[in-house]
Design an enzyme around this catalytic site. Structure first.
Site, mmCIF file in Angstrom:
data_model
loop_
_atom_site.group_PDB
_atom_site.id
_atom_site.type_symbol
_atom_site.label_atom_id
_atom_site.label_comp_id
_atom_site.label_asym_id
_atom_site.label_seq_id
_atom_site.Cartn_x
_atom_site.Cartn_y
_atom_site.Cartn_z
ATOM 1 N N GLY A 87 0.820 -1.196 0.000
ATOM 2 C CA GLY A 87 0.000 0.000 0.000
ATOM 3 C C GLY A 87 0.857 1.251 0.000
ATOM 4 O O GLY A 87 1.866 1.320 -0.697
ATOM 5 N N VAL A 113 2.630 4.747 2.292
ATOM 6 C CA VAL A 113 3.076 5.309 3.571
ATOM 7 C C VAL A 113 2.960 6.825 3.501
ATOM 8 O O VAL A 113 3.385 7.458 2.524
ATOM 9 C CB VAL A 113 4.528 4.907 3.883
ATOM 10 C CG1 VAL A 113 4.966 5.539 5.206
ATOM 11 C CG2 VAL A 113 4.652 3.392 3.961
ATOM 12 N N ASP A 127 12.226 -10.902 7.658
ATOM 13 C CA ASP A 127 12.472 -10.018 6.513
ATOM 14 C C ASP A 127 13.416 -8.885 6.905
ATOM 15 O O ASP A 127 13.174 -7.720 6.575
ATOM 16 C CB ASP A 127 11.146 -9.462 5.987
ATOM 17 C CG ASP A 127 11.284 -8.917 4.564
ATOM 18 O OD1 ASP A 127 12.238 -9.302 3.868
ATOM 19 O OD2 ASP A 127 10.438 -8.110 4.154
#
Length: 1012
Positions: free
Chosen positions: A700, A702, A825
């Site tokens: 998405g 930020v 990650d």
């Protein structure tokens, strides 16, 4: 006479004609070879190292890189020459070539088939190059080959069975390649083979060791460690009568150790560690030339055979992490060559042979985690060579041998969790090489020494009977990182000198008899993370300066006599306990949440603005008098009644309007706060405009949103893409679940989450300098950075501080959270930097909580970033803490070299590039970021590079834990990371101080004595 004379003249004439033809032919060959060399030089684009090869100098046999025999070229040796071109097709026009060595270059392409025309070739070395593809079947045409080295390349596929036709082959190296097919049984036809190295072929499918290998009666050296071997070691291995060195470690071998193996007369080195072997070691041992035996990390049982006492040449015996039991044979203590004895984590019992160390120059004595009893042998350091004394977690007793007080070679003393008593031999405290001193959970007595060895970083005397004051000489302990003295009888006042330790990370003095007040000036504790002074008799006010400690995360001052108000304590504190004191006033607002509901108990003078802390509510004032108290009580009761009636009325209205407003309620925003905030969801939602966007990705967008009280917050809005919905919801929930339950100064702070049926938003603290990758790899855009930030260079001190910050965060996740948390990650784009370049771990969408520390969870799919993913995660989808260690190691390599994690081609990465140079023996200084190597940071950079190599070891068990990594990093600030010997100094219970010899585990191979 005439006939004879005529015959003589004819013979002379024929002779001179023949001689002329031979000389003419020789001259032609010489000219031809000269031209071929010049053509070869041109093919390599006229490199400077071949400047002697020129047309004016025809004496090419004197040229460098050339070998001649009887005036003709027989050898070409262009080793480590930075060659990036292919091997030319005309190379075998040099008809007499027998020796070709192009190792340690960057030669690309497939196997050069032009070499098959070199019919006389006896020696061929193409190792450490960038070759790809398969080894051609036609390799069998090189029938005269005696030496073939194709190791450390990218050859893949299968090893051709035709290689078994090279009957004269004596040395065959096929290590560190990318083979992914079966092992050819035809190698067993190489009856003249003396050395076979097939090690570290991690991409091979599970395969059994072919029985044909045991037909190699002349084979002396056989390496096949780390090559996915399964099944049993053939019993017929005892028929390999010439075998001297066998290394089949780091595989999945099972079954028993063949009895015939230890009957081989010439056998000197056996490495079978890290397999799944079971059963007992054969009781009859005739391999009297055995020098090294390493069968650690298996499932072996039984006793140490008595015949081991005959192995007078044995120097290293590693049996650790098995299921051995019984007593150590007395004869082991008499072995004259023994240097390393590592049997920790077994079920051994009984007493230790008294003669250990008396007859040999013992360096490593690691018997921890067994059931030994009795005393330590008196002569462990008789020859002054003992470096590692690890006997922790046994039932040993008695006083320590006085001889240890004169053992200046000691680096590690780990004798905790035993039943030792008496005083510590005085000289032991200041042994010049001592780094780790861990004697907790015993019954030692005495006073803390004024002085310690200048190298000590961990000093742990907890749970003993030490008494007296903490000496003022403690100010000289400048390299101490952890000082643990919990549960003793220490008394006197808290010394000001203790605040002068700049590297102190952990200070545990709880459960003693310390008195007086804390020093007001403790700001020099810039590295302090954990401070525990609970259960003492300390009094006075808590120093205001405690709120200025930049790294403090754990503070426990409970069960003392502190009074006054609580000073300003930064909200980065994750564990706070001020219970059972005489504190007064109001609890700071940042701690008024359920995370600190046990932090302030039993302080009658404290109040809070929320009932979550189980304290008096400040809103109604503190008790002034009995009359006031009664009035307050009545007011509280009245308010409660009113509130109750209002709640009933509101409930009735809500039920009545429920059906009409059901749809509206479903679409309304839900706001969950994880601490006291000065903004609402409407402040956030209204500011999600295009001009506030600072980043975007598959998840998405930020935003940077201005808010009151915090200047800015960062808002991650999850995309509403329906195809990704399920995955993103899982990621959203994972991040909320984890970040809402953990608090650490090096982990990004989640302030709240906002969501409804269509959208999900996570609101974080805003970090001005954004992500590490933008600084490290020059990805900053001036439009996105503040004016001051644009001109800041990420110099080496900042890089080192960033590495330490990341390590602190990961160490907290792995070792201080229950259950442990694996990020999955870790990469530079997920490391955020605040205005002072302090690092914070971010993006926990892939993070997982483990069932138990050290155990693996299995994921349904592999998700991560190329260049950062640990190999076992890719291959098995299993995760534990070590996959984060691997990723962190990649970041260390990036910080040290300045290169990106994906450095290399589409098939390689920075890790592979770094490991390749390590195995080649490259000068590490040449690999580092050129912007800093000329400065005074070279030693630190070398150490960080080597630590990165340790963390990216292929096997997870070869990597250190994050706690060990953090220890090394903290010491690196002072340039003391490793010892001066060829051993790694650290908390490696599964990797003791082993001898640094060829083909030993990668955890030691690269360590040298120059900068360690």
């Amino acid at each position: 006479m005439t006939i004879l004379a005529t015959s003589h003249i004819k013979f002379s004439l024929y002779f001179h004609i023949a001689l002329f033809l031979i000389l003419s032919n020789a001259n032609f060959q010489s000219q031809q070879e000269h031209l071929i060399l010049l053509k070869f030089k041109f093919h390599l684009q006229n490199p400077s190292f071949l400047s002697h090869w020129n047309s004016s100098n025809t004496s090419y046999c004197s040229w460098p890189k050339i070998t001649c025999t009887k005036g003709s070229i027989t050898g070409l040796t262009l080793v480590n020459s930075n060659i990036t071109q292919t091997i030319p097709s005309f190379i075998c026009d040099l008809k007499n070539l027998t020796h070709v060595d192009f190792s340690k270059n960057f030669i690309p392409g497939e196997f050069p088939k032009s070499l098959f025309k070199c019919s006389k070739l006896e020696y061929l070395d193409l190792s450490m190059n960038n070759f790809v593809g398969k080894i051609p079947y036609e390799i069998q045409s090189l029938v005269n080959l005696q030496y073939l080295n194709l190791g450390s390349t990218y050859f893949s596929g299968e090893i051709p069975s035709s290689i078994g036709n090279l009957k004269d082959l004596r040395f065959l190296y096929l290590q560190y390649c990318s083979f992914n097919a079966t092992f050819p049984a035809e190698i067993g036809n190489l009856f003249n083979l003396e050395l076979l190295d097939m090690s570290s072929n991690y991409m091979l499918p599970p395969l059994k060791l072919p029985l044909s290998i045991t037909k190699l009666k002349k084979l002396k050296v056989f390496y096949m460690f780390g090559s996915n071997l399964v099944g049993e070691v053939p019993e017929t291995i005892g028929e390999m009568v010439a075998l001297e060195n066998l290394d089949l470690s780091k595989n999945n071998l099972s079954g028993k150790i063949p009895s015939g193996l230890f009957m081989l007369k010439n056998l000197s080195i056996v490495h079978l560690y890290r397999n799944s072997l079971f059963g007992e070691i054969p009781s009859v041992v005739e391999a009297l030339n055995l020098v090294e035996l390493d069968v650690a990390e298996n499932n072996l049982t039984g006793k140490i055979p008595n015949d081991f006492g005959k192995l007078i040449k044995l120097t290293w015996l590693n049996l650790f992490m098995n299921k051995f039991l019984g007593e150590i044979p007395q004869s082991i203590g008499h072995l004259p060559s023994l240097k390393g004895f590592s049997i920790f984590k077994n079920k051994f019992s009984g007493t230790i042979p008294a003669d250990f160390g008396l007859h040999s120059k013992l360096e490593i004595f690691h018997i921890a985690m067994n059931n030994f009893k009795g005393r330590l042998p008196k002569n462990l350091c008789y020859h002054g060579k003992l470096q590692n004394l690890s006997v922790y977690e046994n039932h040993l007793s008695g006083e320590l041998p006085k001889s240890l007080g004169n053992c200046s070679s000691l680096v590690e003393v780990k004798i905790y969790k035993n039943e030792f008593y008496g005083k510590i031999p005085s000289g032991l405290f200041w042994s010049k090489n001592l780094v780790f001193f861990m004697i907790s959970h015993n019954k030692f007595i005495g006073e803390i020494p004024q002085h310690l060895s200048s190298n000590v970083s961990l000093f742990d005397i907890s749970y003993n009977k030490f008494y007296g004051r903490i000496p003022i000489g403690v100010s000289s302990w400048t390299n101490v990182i952890e000082f643990k003295a919990s549960k003793n009888f220490l008394n006197g006042t808290f010394p000001q000198e203790l605040t002068n330790l700049p590297k102190l990370d952990t200070l545990l003095l709880d459960q003693n008899q310390l008195k007086g007040s804390l020093p007001n000036d403790i700001i020099s504790w810039k590295s302090l993370v954990t401070l525990n002074l609970s259960q003492n008799q300390l009094k006075g006010q808590i120093p205001i300066s405690i709120g200025h400690l930049p790294s403090l995360s754990v503070l426990d001052l409970s069960e003392n006599r502190f009074s006054g108000e609580i000073p300003s304590i930064p909200p980065r504190i994750t564990n706070l306990n001020l219970s059972s004191n005489f504190l007064t006033g109001r609890v700071p607002s940042e701690f008024e949440n359920s995370a600190f509901d046990r932090s302030f108990l039993n302080n009658s003078g404290l109040c809070a603005d929320t009932p979550k802390l189980s304290l008096t509510l400040c809103n109604f004032g503190l008790k002034k008098s009995t009359k006031t108290s009664h009035w307050s009580l009545g007011l509280i009761i009245s308010l409660i009644v009113v509130i109750f009636l209002l709640v009933l009325f509101a409930s009735f209205m809500i039920i009545k309007l429920y059906n009409k407003r059901k749809q509206a309620l479903e679409n309304s925003w839900k706001f969950i706060s994880f601490q006291r905030l000065s903004f609402t969801e409407s402040n956030i939602v209204s500011s999600l405009t295009e001009q506030n966007i600072i980043g975007s990705g598959g998840f998405g967008t930020v935003y940077r949103v201005p808010v009151d009280g915090l200047a800015y917050v960062a808002v991650k809005k999850i995309t509403s893409n329906r195809k990704l919905r399920q995955k993103l919801v899982a990621s959203f929930r994972a991040e909320v679940k984890i970040l809402s339950n953990i608090r650490h100064r090096n982990i990004v702070k989640l302030l709240c989450c906002i969501y409804n049926e269509d959208s999900m938003m996570l609101v974080y603290e805003y970090l001005e300098h954004r992500s590490l990758d933008k600084w490290l790899h020059n990805k900053n855009e001036s439009s996105n950075m503040s004016g001051s930030a644009q001109h800041v260079v990420l110099d080496w001190p900042k890089r080192l501080r960033i590495a330490i910050g990341i390590a602190h965060g990961l160490c907290y996740m792995h070792h201080d959270c229950s259950p442990p948390i694996v990020h999955r990650d870790i990469k530079t784009s997920n490391i955020l930097l605040d205005s002072q370049f302090n690092a914070k771990v971010a993006d926990f969408g892939l993070a997982r909580m483990l069932i138990k520390a050290g155990q693996s969870n299995t994921m349904s799919a592999v998700i991560g970033s190329f260049g950062y993913m640990a190999p076992e995660y890719v291959q098995t989808t299993k995760v534990n803490e070590k996959i984060d260690v691997f990723s962190f190691g990649v970041i260390l390599l990036e910080l040290a070299t300045g290169k990106e994690a994906t450095y290399g081609d589409e098939y390689s990465s920075l890790v592979e590039w770094s490991w390749r140079h390590v195995h080649e023996g490259s000068n590490i200084e040449e690999l580092l970021d050129k912007d800093f190597v000329e400065q005074s940071y070279l030693d630190e950079m070398c150490c960080i590079f080597k630590l990165g190599i340790m963390c990216t070891a292929t096997l997870p068990s070869s990597r250190p834990s994050m706690k060990e990594v953090l220890h090394i990093l903290l010491r690196s600030e002072g340039g003391i990371v490793f010892g001066e010997r060829n051993v790694i100094v650290g908390e490696y219970d599964d990797a003791p101080f082993l001898k640094n010899s060829k083909n030993r585990d990668s955890r030691l191979d690269f360590v040298d004595s120059d900068s360690d």
